[in-house]
Design a protein around this motif. Structure first.
Motif, PDB file in Angstrom:
ATOM      1  N   ILE A  55     -16.242 -11.842  48.979  1.00 52.16           N
ATOM      2  CA  ILE A  55     -15.452 -12.796  49.768  1.00 52.16           C
ATOM      3  C   ILE A  55     -15.791 -14.204  49.293  1.00 52.16           C
ATOM      4  CG2 ILE A  55     -15.001 -13.754  52.062  1.00 52.16           C
ATOM      5  CD1 ILE A  55     -15.645 -11.051  53.260  1.00 52.16           C
ATOM      6  N   ALA A  56     -14.767 -14.955  48.888  1.00 51.11           N
ATOM      7  CA  ALA A  56     -14.958 -16.355  48.491  1.00 51.11           C
ATOM      8  C   ALA A  56     -14.691 -17.232  49.711  1.00 51.11           C
ATOM      9  CB  ALA A  56     -13.991 -16.717  47.377  1.00 51.11           C
ATOM     10  N   VAL A  57     -15.556 -18.211  49.948  1.00 54.03           N
ATOM     11  CA  VAL A  57     -15.384 -19.131  51.075  1.00 54.03           C
ATOM     12  C   VAL A  57     -15.112 -20.528  50.529  1.00 54.03           C
ATOM     13  CG1 VAL A  57     -16.399 -20.066  53.187  1.00 54.03           C
ATOM     14  CG2 VAL A  57     -16.982 -17.742  52.465  1.00 54.03           C
ATOM     15  N   ASP A  58     -13.911 -21.033  50.819  1.00 47.04           N
ATOM     16  CA  ASP A  58     -13.539 -22.403  50.436  1.00 47.04           C
ATOM     17  C   ASP A  58     -13.813 -23.315  51.621  1.00 47.04           C
ATOM     18  OD1 ASP A  58     -12.696 -21.498  48.016  1.00 47.04           O
ATOM     19  OD2 ASP A  58     -10.554 -21.566  48.472  1.00 47.04           O
ATOM     20  N   VAL A  59     -14.664 -24.320  51.427  1.00 46.63           N
ATOM     21  CA  VAL A  59     -15.092 -25.176  52.535  1.00 46.63           C
ATOM     22  C   VAL A  59     -14.397 -26.534  52.466  1.00 46.63           C
ATOM     23  CG1 VAL A  59     -17.060 -26.303  53.649  1.00 46.63           C
ATOM     24  CG2 VAL A  59     -17.342 -24.037  52.605  1.00 46.63           C
ATOM     25  N   THR A  60     -13.892 -26.978  53.613  1.00 44.81           N
ATOM     26  CA  THR A  60     -13.324 -28.325  53.763  1.00 44.81           C
ATOM     27  C   THR A  60     -14.191 -29.096  54.752  1.00 44.81           C
ATOM     28  OG1 THR A  60     -11.065 -27.555  53.385  1.00 44.81           O
ATOM     29  CG2 THR A  60     -11.320 -29.655  54.546  1.00 44.81           C
ATOM     30  N   ILE A  61     -14.706 -30.254  54.323  1.00 45.87           N
ATOM     31  CA  ILE A  61     -15.512 -31.110  55.192  1.00 45.87           C
ATOM     32  C   ILE A  61     -14.638 -32.261  55.668  1.00 45.87           C
ATOM     33  CG2 ILE A  61     -17.571 -32.584  55.351  1.00 45.87           C
ATOM     34  CD1 ILE A  61     -18.279 -29.650  54.905  1.00 45.87           C
ATOM     35  N   ASP A  62     -14.540 -32.450  56.986  1.00 46.46           N
ATOM     36  CA  ASP A  62     -13.697 -33.516  57.528  1.00 46.46           C
ATOM     37  C   ASP A  62     -14.125 -33.796  58.967  1.00 46.46           C
ATOM     38  OD1 ASP A  62     -11.660 -35.385  57.767  1.00 46.46           O
ATOM     39  OD2 ASP A  62     -10.086 -34.036  57.038  1.00 46.46           O
ATOM     40  N   GLN A  63     -13.479 -34.798  59.582  1.00 42.33           N
ATOM     41  CA  GLN A  63     -13.735 -35.085  60.993  1.00 42.33           C
ATOM     42  C   GLN A  63     -13.167 -33.964  61.856  1.00 42.33           C
ATOM     43  OE1 GLN A  63     -11.881 -39.146  60.767  1.00 42.33           O
ATOM     44  NE2 GLN A  63     -13.425 -39.545  62.308  1.00 42.33           N
ATOM     45  N   SER A  64     -13.765 -33.755  63.029  1.00 41.53           N
ATOM     46  CA  SER A  64     -13.321 -32.668  63.907  1.00 41.53           C
ATOM     47  C   SER A  64     -11.845 -32.779  64.277  1.00 41.53           C
ATOM     48  CB  SER A  64     -14.186 -32.641  65.174  1.00 41.53           C
ATOM     49  OG  SER A  64     -15.495 -32.231  64.857  1.00 41.53           O
ATOM     50  N   SER A  65     -11.367 -34.010  64.550  1.00 40.29           N
ATOM     51  CA  SER A  65      -9.953 -34.185  64.941  1.00 40.29           C
ATOM     52  C   SER A  65      -9.025 -33.751  63.807  1.00 40.29           C
ATOM     53  CB  SER A  65      -9.683 -35.642  65.336  1.00 40.29           C
ATOM     54  OG  SER A  65     -10.102 -36.518  64.304  1.00 40.29           O
ATOM     55  N   ASN A  66      -9.401 -34.066  62.559  1.00 41.35           N
ATOM     56  CA  ASN A  66      -8.584 -33.652  61.407  1.00 41.35           C
ATOM     57  C   ASN A  66      -8.668 -32.150  61.183  1.00 41.35           C
ATOM     58  OD1 ASN A  66      -7.928 -36.318  60.975  1.00 41.35           O
ATOM     59  ND2 ASN A  66      -9.496 -36.640  59.410  1.00 41.35           N
ATOM     60  N   LEU A  67      -9.854 -31.579  61.399  1.00 41.84           N
ATOM     61  CA  LEU A  67     -10.027 -30.133  61.220  1.00 41.84           C
ATOM     62  C   LEU A  67      -9.176 -29.364  62.226  1.00 41.84           C
ATOM     63  CD1 LEU A  67     -13.890 -30.064  60.635  1.00 41.84           C
ATOM     64  CD2 LEU A  67     -12.123 -29.579  58.918  1.00 41.84           C
ATOM     65  N   ARG A  68      -9.103 -29.890  63.441  1.00 39.94           N
ATOM     66  CA  ARG A  68      -8.276 -29.237  64.466  1.00 39.94           C
ATOM     67  C   ARG A  68      -6.801 -29.235  64.039  1.00 39.94           C
ATOM     68  NH1 ARG A  68      -8.765 -26.105  69.354  1.00 39.94           N
ATOM     69  NH2 ARG A  68      -6.800 -25.148  68.904  1.00 39.94           N
ATOM     70  N   ARG A  69      -6.357 -30.382  63.475  1.00 35.76           N
ATOM     71  CA  ARG A  69      -4.971 -30.467  62.992  1.00 35.76           C
ATOM     72  C   ARG A  69      -4.732 -29.475  61.847  1.00 35.76           C
ATOM     73  NH1 ARG A  69      -5.272 -35.993  64.262  1.00 35.76           N
ATOM     74  NH2 ARG A  69      -6.095 -36.561  62.219  1.00 35.76           N
ATOM     75  N   ARG A  70      -5.719 -29.367  60.945  1.00 34.80           N
ATOM     76  CA  ARG A  70      -5.580 -28.418  59.827  1.00 34.80           C
ATOM     77  C   ARG A  70      -5.463 -26.982  60.341  1.00 34.80           C
ATOM     78  NH1 ARG A  70      -7.663 -30.265  54.475  1.00 34.80           N
ATOM     79  NH2 ARG A  70      -8.254 -32.444  54.649  1.00 34.80           N
ATOM     80  N   MET A  71      -6.216 -26.655  61.404  1.00 40.68           N
ATOM     81  CA  MET A  71      -6.111 -25.318  62.004  1.00 40.68           C
ATOM     82  C   MET A  71      -4.710 -25.106  62.575  1.00 40.68           C
ATOM     83  SD  MET A  71      -8.716 -23.204  61.807  1.00 40.68           S
ATOM     84  CE  MET A  71      -8.285 -22.023  63.066  1.00 40.68           C
ATOM     85  N   ASP A  72      -4.220 -26.118  63.283  1.00 43.18           N
ATOM     86  CA  ASP A  72      -2.884 -26.009  63.886  1.00 43.18           C
ATOM     87  C   ASP A  72      -1.803 -25.844  62.809  1.00 43.18           C
ATOM     88  OD1 ASP A  72      -4.056 -26.281  66.345  1.00 43.18           O
ATOM     89  OD2 ASP A  72      -3.596 -28.424  66.556  1.00 43.18           O
ATOM     90  N   ASP A  73      -2.031 -26.463  61.645  1.00 42.15           N
ATOM     91  CA  ASP A  73      -1.070 -26.374  60.530  1.00 42.15           C
ATOM     92  C   ASP A  73      -1.283 -25.121  59.675  1.00 42.15           C
ATOM     93  OD1 ASP A  73      -0.066 -28.785  61.362  1.00 42.15           O
ATOM     94  OD2 ASP A  73      -1.130 -29.979  59.852  1.00 42.15           O
ATOM     95  N   ARG A  74      -2.219 -24.274  60.070  1.00 41.95           N
ATOM     96  CA  ARG A  74      -2.553 -23.036  59.347  1.00 41.95           C
ATOM     97  C   ARG A  74      -3.103 -23.315  57.940  1.00 41.95           C
ATOM     98  NH1 ARG A  74      -0.911 -18.222  61.724  1.00 41.95           N
ATOM     99  NH2 ARG A  74      -0.662 -18.610  63.935  1.00 41.95           N
ATOM    100  N   ALA A  75      -3.711 -24.492  57.756  1.00 38.91           N
ATOM    101  CA  ALA A  75      -4.320 -24.813  56.463  1.00 38.91           C
ATOM    102  C   ALA A  75      -5.771 -24.330  56.405  1.00 38.91           C
ATOM    103  CB  ALA A  75      -4.263 -26.319  56.216  1.00 38.91           C
ATOM    104  N   LEU A  76      -6.316 -23.899  57.546  1.00 40.45           N
ATOM    105  CA  LEU A  76      -7.669 -23.335  57.627  1.00 40.45           C
ATOM    106  C   LEU A  76      -7.608 -22.012  58.377  1.00 40.45           C
ATOM    107  CD1 LEU A  76      -9.801 -26.476  58.657  1.00 40.45           C
ATOM    108  CD2 LEU A  76      -9.787 -25.361  56.408  1.00 40.45           C
ATOM    109  N   ASP A  77      -8.550 -21.132  58.082  1.00 37.74           N
ATOM    110  CA  ASP A  77      -8.637 -19.845  58.793  1.00 37.74           C
ATOM    111  C   ASP A  77      -9.647 -19.916  59.941  1.00 37.74           C
ATOM    112  OD1 ASP A  77      -6.942 -18.459  56.875  1.00 37.74           O
ATOM    113  OD2 ASP A  77      -8.639 -18.661  55.489  1.00 37.74           O
ATOM    114  N   ILE A  78     -10.620 -20.798  59.790  1.00 40.65           N
ATOM    115  CA  ILE A  78     -11.713 -20.891  60.772  1.00 40.65           C
ATOM    116  C   ILE A  78     -12.334 -22.282  60.632  1.00 40.65           C
ATOM    117  CG2 ILE A  78     -13.314 -19.873  59.092  1.00 40.65           C
ATOM    118  CD1 ILE A  78     -14.766 -18.530  61.349  1.00 40.65           C
TER     119      ILE A  78
END
Length: 225
Positions: A55-78
């Motif tokens: 399993i490859a894990v691609d990590v995105t480091i960002d502010q929590s508010s931006n990470l929440r938006r990325r989750m809502d946009d389905r750009a992150l899995d977790i």
């Protein structure tokens, strides 16, 4: 003999588990705030790579508010998120609740200056909001002496005695001290570290989520990652 028997049982469990749990293959897009990305993820990902090498894990480091938006946009899995204690994100699973404290350099005097020099994170950070609320309640004069989106920047401001900064209690290093009401610093309160997992999570995503849960379970019990 007992040691040899235990080793055989251990080998047997490893062999059996390989038949029961087929090798999971895939890519997981994981988000994390800078502070936990720097401090916790290297340990988590190293252990995960040993147990799930395919399993490859691609990590995105960002502010929590931006990470929440990325989750809502389905750009992150977790993703991991930091939230104030009062405003946990919808659908988030709280992994850790911890005090936010004022950190100063050991032997430093930044907390004695007037106005108080404060080092803060960018807008939208739960620690920043709690710290400013606390200063406002106390009517304490302050100036923002340093601002950074990165843990390393906050540590530099504290260590050079340029400013005091709000940090989770477990982030304090040996060269830092917690500044309390007796030092003239107001109580900030607590924050939550939470995890959000995509509702349609695949087997690889669930495996990462389970691994993160286990890591924080150990931390709650031992204080170590």
């Amino acid at each position: 003999p007992h040691g040899h028997a235990r080793r055989l049982l251990s080998i047997n469990r490893e062999v059996v588990s390989k038949f029961i749990i087929p090798e999971i293959v895939g890519v997981v897009r994981l988000g994390s705030p800078d502070d936990y990305g720097e401090r916790v993820l290297p340990h988590v990902l190293k252990r995960f790579a040993q147990s799930h090498p395919s399993i490859a894990v691609d990590v995105t480091i960002d502010q929590s508010s931006n990470l929440r938006r990325r989750m809502d946009d389905r750009a992150l899995d977790i993703t991991l998120l930091t939230n104030s204690y009062k405003t946990s994100a919808l659908g988030a699973e709280v992994l850790l609740t911890e005090p936010i404290v004022w950190a100063g350099a050991k032997g430093g005097c930044a907390h004695l200056r007037e106005p108080l020099p404060v080092s803060l994170w960018e807008e939208g950070c739960a620690w920043r909001a709690g710290a400013l609320d606390a200063l406002g309640r106390e009517g304490r004069n302050y100036r923002i002496a340093y601002m950074s989106a990165h843990t390393a920047g906050q540590r530099a401001a504290i260590m050079s005695d340029l400013a005091v900064a709000p940090l989770p209690k477990s982030f304090l290093g040996n060269d830092m001290v917690e500044l309390c009401p007796k030092d003239g610093m107001p109580d900030i309160g607590t924050y939550n570290l939470a995890m959000v997992v995509a509702p349609d999570a695949s087997a690889p995503v669930k495996a990462v989520a389970d691994h993160i849960r286990a890591t924080f379970e150990v931390f709650r019990e031992t204080g170590k990652f």
